[in-house]
Design a protein around this motif. Structure first.
Motif, PDB file in Angstrom:
ATOM      1  N   ALA A  43       1.002  -1.135  -0.035  1.00 32.78           N
ATOM      2  CA  ALA A  43      -0.018  -0.081  -0.020  1.00 32.78           C
ATOM      3  C   ALA A  43       0.819   1.417   0.029  1.00 32.78           C
ATOM      4  O   ALA A  43       1.851   1.387   0.795  1.00 32.78           O
ATOM      5  CB  ALA A  43      -0.901   0.030   1.290  1.00 32.78           C
ATOM      6  N   ALA A  44       0.491   2.241  -0.949  1.00 31.04           N
ATOM      7  CA  ALA A  44       1.374   3.396  -0.955  1.00 31.04           C
ATOM      8  C   ALA A  44       0.568   4.440  -0.001  1.00 31.04           C
ATOM      9  O   ALA A  44       0.380   5.690  -0.170  1.00 31.04           O
ATOM     10  CB  ALA A  44       1.112   3.849  -2.493  1.00 31.04           C
ATOM     11  N   LYS A  45       0.828   3.992   1.427  1.00 33.18           N
ATOM     12  CA  LYS A  45       0.349   4.913   2.384  1.00 33.18           C
ATOM     13  C   LYS A  45       0.661   4.625   3.799  1.00 33.18           C
ATOM     14  O   LYS A  45       1.106   3.232   3.710  1.00 33.18           O
ATOM     15  CB  LYS A  45      -1.170   5.349   2.294  1.00 33.18           C
ATOM     16  CG  LYS A  45      -2.211   3.940   2.676  1.00 33.18           C
ATOM     17  CD  LYS A  45      -3.477   4.053   2.467  1.00 33.18           C
ATOM     18  CE  LYS A  45      -4.271   2.695   2.543  1.00 33.18           C
ATOM     19  NZ  LYS A  45      -5.860   2.941   2.428  1.00 33.18           N
ATOM     20  N   PRO A  46       0.569   5.129   4.782  1.00 32.98           N
ATOM     21  CA  PRO A  46       0.896   4.866   5.992  1.00 32.98           C
ATOM     22  C   PRO A  46      -0.013   3.482   6.334  1.00 32.98           C
ATOM     23  O   PRO A  46      -1.137   3.476   5.880  1.00 32.98           O
ATOM     24  CB  PRO A  46       0.863   5.506   7.111  1.00 32.98           C
ATOM     25  CG  PRO A  46       1.183   7.081   6.138  1.00 32.98           C
ATOM     26  CD  PRO A  46       0.500   6.671   4.963  1.00 32.98           C
ATOM     27  N   PRO A  47       0.378   2.450   7.206  1.00 33.12           N
ATOM     28  CA  PRO A  47       1.545   2.592   7.873  1.00 33.12           C
ATOM     29  C   PRO A  47       2.902   1.683   6.986  1.00 33.12           C
ATOM     30  O   PRO A  47       3.821   1.490   7.243  1.00 33.12           O
ATOM     31  CB  PRO A  47       1.472   1.393   8.890  1.00 33.12           C
ATOM     32  CG  PRO A  47       0.393   0.693   8.592  1.00 33.12           C
ATOM     33  CD  PRO A  47      -0.490   1.544   7.650  1.00 33.12           C
ATOM     34  N   ASN A  48       2.596   1.706   5.688  1.00 33.83           N
ATOM     35  CA  ASN A  48       3.744   0.950   4.958  1.00 33.83           C
ATOM     36  C   ASN A  48       4.511   1.818   4.524  1.00 33.83           C
ATOM     37  O   ASN A  48       5.752   1.535   4.178  1.00 33.83           O
ATOM     38  CB  ASN A  48       2.886   0.368   3.557  1.00 33.83           C
ATOM     39  CG  ASN A  48       3.960  -0.728   2.981  1.00 33.83           C
ATOM     40  OD1 ASN A  48       4.644  -1.368   3.422  1.00 33.83           O
ATOM     41  ND2 ASN A  48       3.947  -0.473   1.579  1.00 33.83           N
ATOM     42  N   GLU A  49       4.233   3.225   4.639  1.00 36.36           N
ATOM     43  CA  GLU A  49       5.156   4.227   4.301  1.00 36.36           C
ATOM     44  C   GLU A  49       5.222   5.319   5.494  1.00 36.36           C
ATOM     45  O   GLU A  49       4.360   5.074   6.365  1.00 36.36           O
ATOM     46  CB  GLU A  49       4.761   4.949   2.855  1.00 36.36           C
ATOM     47  CG  GLU A  49       4.930   4.193   1.633  1.00 36.36           C
ATOM     48  CD  GLU A  49       4.432   5.050   0.355  1.00 36.36           C
ATOM     49  OE1 GLU A  49       4.431   4.287  -0.518  1.00 36.36           O
ATOM     50  OE2 GLU A  49       4.125   6.253   0.650  1.00 36.36           O
ATOM     51  N   VAL A  50       6.058   6.107   5.517  1.00 30.25           N
ATOM     52  CA  VAL A  50       6.222   7.128   6.484  1.00 30.25           C
ATOM     53  C   VAL A  50       6.023   8.310   5.958  1.00 30.25           C
ATOM     54  O   VAL A  50       6.859   8.875   5.258  1.00 30.25           O
ATOM     55  CB  VAL A  50       7.637   7.126   7.214  1.00 30.25           C
ATOM     56  CG1 VAL A  50       7.872   7.780   8.478  1.00 30.25           C
ATOM     57  CG2 VAL A  50       7.866   5.479   7.891  1.00 30.25           C
ATOM     58  N   TRP A  51       4.786   8.979   6.416  1.00 33.90           N
ATOM     59  CA  TRP A  51       4.546  10.280   5.978  1.00 33.90           C
ATOM     60  C   TRP A  51       4.749  11.217   7.124  1.00 33.90           C
ATOM     61  O   TRP A  51       4.257  11.058   8.150  1.00 33.90           O
ATOM     62  CB  TRP A  51       3.280  10.295   5.412  1.00 33.90           C
ATOM     63  CG  TRP A  51       3.009   9.520   4.074  1.00 33.90           C
ATOM     64  CD1 TRP A  51       3.986   8.696   3.529  1.00 33.90           C
ATOM     65  CD2 TRP A  51       1.879   9.598   3.392  1.00 33.90           C
ATOM     66  NE1 TRP A  51       3.352   8.239   2.468  1.00 33.90           N
ATOM     67  CE2 TRP A  51       2.090   8.637   2.390  1.00 33.90           C
ATOM     68  CE3 TRP A  51       0.346  10.202   3.370  1.00 33.90           C
ATOM     69  CZ2 TRP A  51       1.031   8.385   1.040  1.00 33.90           C
ATOM     70  CZ3 TRP A  51      -0.324   9.775   2.444  1.00 33.90           C
ATOM     71  CH2 TRP A  51      -0.155   8.842   1.548  1.00 33.90           C
ATOM     72  N   LEU A  52       4.895  12.559   6.843  1.00 31.90           N
ATOM     73  CA  LEU A  52       4.880  13.586   8.193  1.00 31.90           C
ATOM     74  C   LEU A  52       4.057  14.894   7.433  1.00 31.90           C
ATOM     75  O   LEU A  52       4.458  15.261   6.088  1.00 31.90           O
ATOM     76  CB  LEU A  52       6.205  14.200   8.371  1.00 31.90           C
ATOM     77  CG  LEU A  52       6.994  13.050   9.028  1.00 31.90           C
ATOM     78  CD1 LEU A  52       8.030  12.356   8.109  1.00 31.90           C
ATOM     79  CD2 LEU A  52       7.952  13.388  10.291  1.00 31.90           C
ATOM     80  N   THR A  53       3.260  15.383   7.959  1.00 33.33           N
ATOM     81  CA  THR A  53       2.405  16.356   7.744  1.00 33.33           C
ATOM     82  C   THR A  53       2.767  17.584   8.645  1.00 33.33           C
ATOM     83  O   THR A  53       2.361  17.370   9.795  1.00 33.33           O
ATOM     84  CB  THR A  53       1.031  16.200   7.441  1.00 33.33           C
ATOM     85  OG1 THR A  53       0.222  15.676   8.463  1.00 33.33           O
ATOM     86  CG2 THR A  53       0.651  15.158   6.237  1.00 33.33           C
ATOM     87  N   PHE A  54       2.770  18.768   8.185  1.00 31.91           N
ATOM     88  CA  PHE A  54       2.970  19.985   9.007  1.00 31.91           C
ATOM     89  C   PHE A  54       2.502  21.206   8.562  1.00 31.91           C
ATOM     90  O   PHE A  54       2.186  21.234   7.307  1.00 31.91           O
ATOM     91  CB  PHE A  54       4.258  20.037   9.678  1.00 31.91           C
ATOM     92  CG  PHE A  54       5.431  20.074   8.519  1.00 31.91           C
ATOM     93  CD1 PHE A  54       5.849  21.277   8.222  1.00 31.91           C
ATOM     94  CD2 PHE A  54       5.811  18.978   8.060  1.00 31.91           C
ATOM     95  CE1 PHE A  54       6.773  21.345   7.323  1.00 31.91           C
ATOM     96  CE2 PHE A  54       6.708  19.109   7.171  1.00 31.91           C
ATOM     97  CZ  PHE A  54       7.347  20.213   6.644  1.00 31.91           C
ATOM     98  N   THR A  55       2.015  22.277   9.280  1.00 33.42           N
ATOM     99  CA  THR A  55       1.871  23.427   8.806  1.00 33.42           C
ATOM    100  C   THR A  55       2.906  24.472   9.481  1.00 33.42           C
ATOM    101  O   THR A  55       3.145  24.429  10.486  1.00 33.42           O
ATOM    102  CB  THR A  55       0.335  23.865   9.311  1.00 33.42           C
ATOM    103  OG1 THR A  55      -0.441  22.971   8.807  1.00 33.42           O
ATOM    104  CG2 THR A  55      -0.074  25.397   9.028  1.00 33.42           C
TER     105      THR A  55
END
Length: 228
Positions: free
Chosen positions: A173-185
């Motif tokens: 899957a191309a999304k967490p938890p199989n990948e690590v993403w960080l979002t911020f403002t």
């Protein structure tokens, strides 16, 4: 003796050329004209077609657009996933994780960055320990109030600006938890910082972190190589 001569000339028709009376019972009993009745029917049918949208191309286009916007993105796992929040700016940063092995990388600007991003600077940290992987990103020089996203990548910055996203299960899957993403403002000063945790360890498979605007994944702003 006088003789009376009859006038055999027929009396003149005084109603010739005049319209028949339109008052009284005669007018009320007269049926409506066929042409007016057909015009009224066509008008009703036209209004019904417009309001119901049956077979209308505009209605079909709107449904197609809605379906298209709801379709998942191949690279981002879908718009709903991209708009979710990943990370906590108040969480313990990676460089403070006790008992963990930590590496860091300094961000370098990429040619794909959007205008106004020439002053972006920052650092990324990746820690691995008993609780899995912790990643922290800290940047300055961003646009105040704008939303940003960062991902762990499987290649160094010199190789296609980090190449593809790092995945614990490659091809999964191309999304967490199989990948690590960080979002911020970014705050009012243009600074953005957040930390995210993942229960699995990346090992040395995640070698870089790339940041880009939330709405434009292809406009990669900067990349940081980890010093394994």
């Amino acid at each position: 003796m006088y003789h009376h001569t009859l006038d055999r000339t027929p009396p003149r028709d005084t109603t010739q050329g005049k319209r028949p009376a339109t008052t009284g019972l005669g007018a009320a009993a007269r049926p409506p004209r066929p042409r007016m009745r057909l015009a009224a029917c066509f008008a009703v049918l036209a209004v019904a077609a417009l309001t119901s949208g049956c077979g209308g191309s505009s209605d079909a286009s709107e449904k197609a657009a809605a379906k298209s916007s709801a379709s998942p993105s191949k690279s981002m796992g879908g718009m709903s996933d991209m708009n979710m929040s990943y990370g906590d700016p108040k969480a313990t940063p990676a460089y403070k994780m006790s008992g963990a092995t930590t590496v860091k990388g300094v961000f370098k600007l990429l040619d794909t960055r959007p205008p106004g991003m020439d002053g972006v600077k920052g650092t990324a940290w990746l820690a691995q320990g008993a609780k899995g992987t912790t990643v922290t990103v800290s940047l300055t020089g961003l646009k105040a109030g704008h939303h940003y996203m960062a991902h762990l990548h499987a290649q160094h910055c010199s190789a296609a600006d980090g190449g593809e996203h790092f995945q614990f299960t490659k091809g999964g899957a191309a999304k967490p938890p199989n990948e690590v993403w960080l979002t911020f403002t970014a705050d009012k000063s243009g600074k953005g910082m957040t930390t995210v945790n993942n229960a699995k360890k990346t090992g040395e498979g995640a070698v870089a972190l790339v940041v880009h605007p939330m709405e434009a994944m292809d406009n990669r702003i900067a990349c940081a190589d980890f010093d394994f």
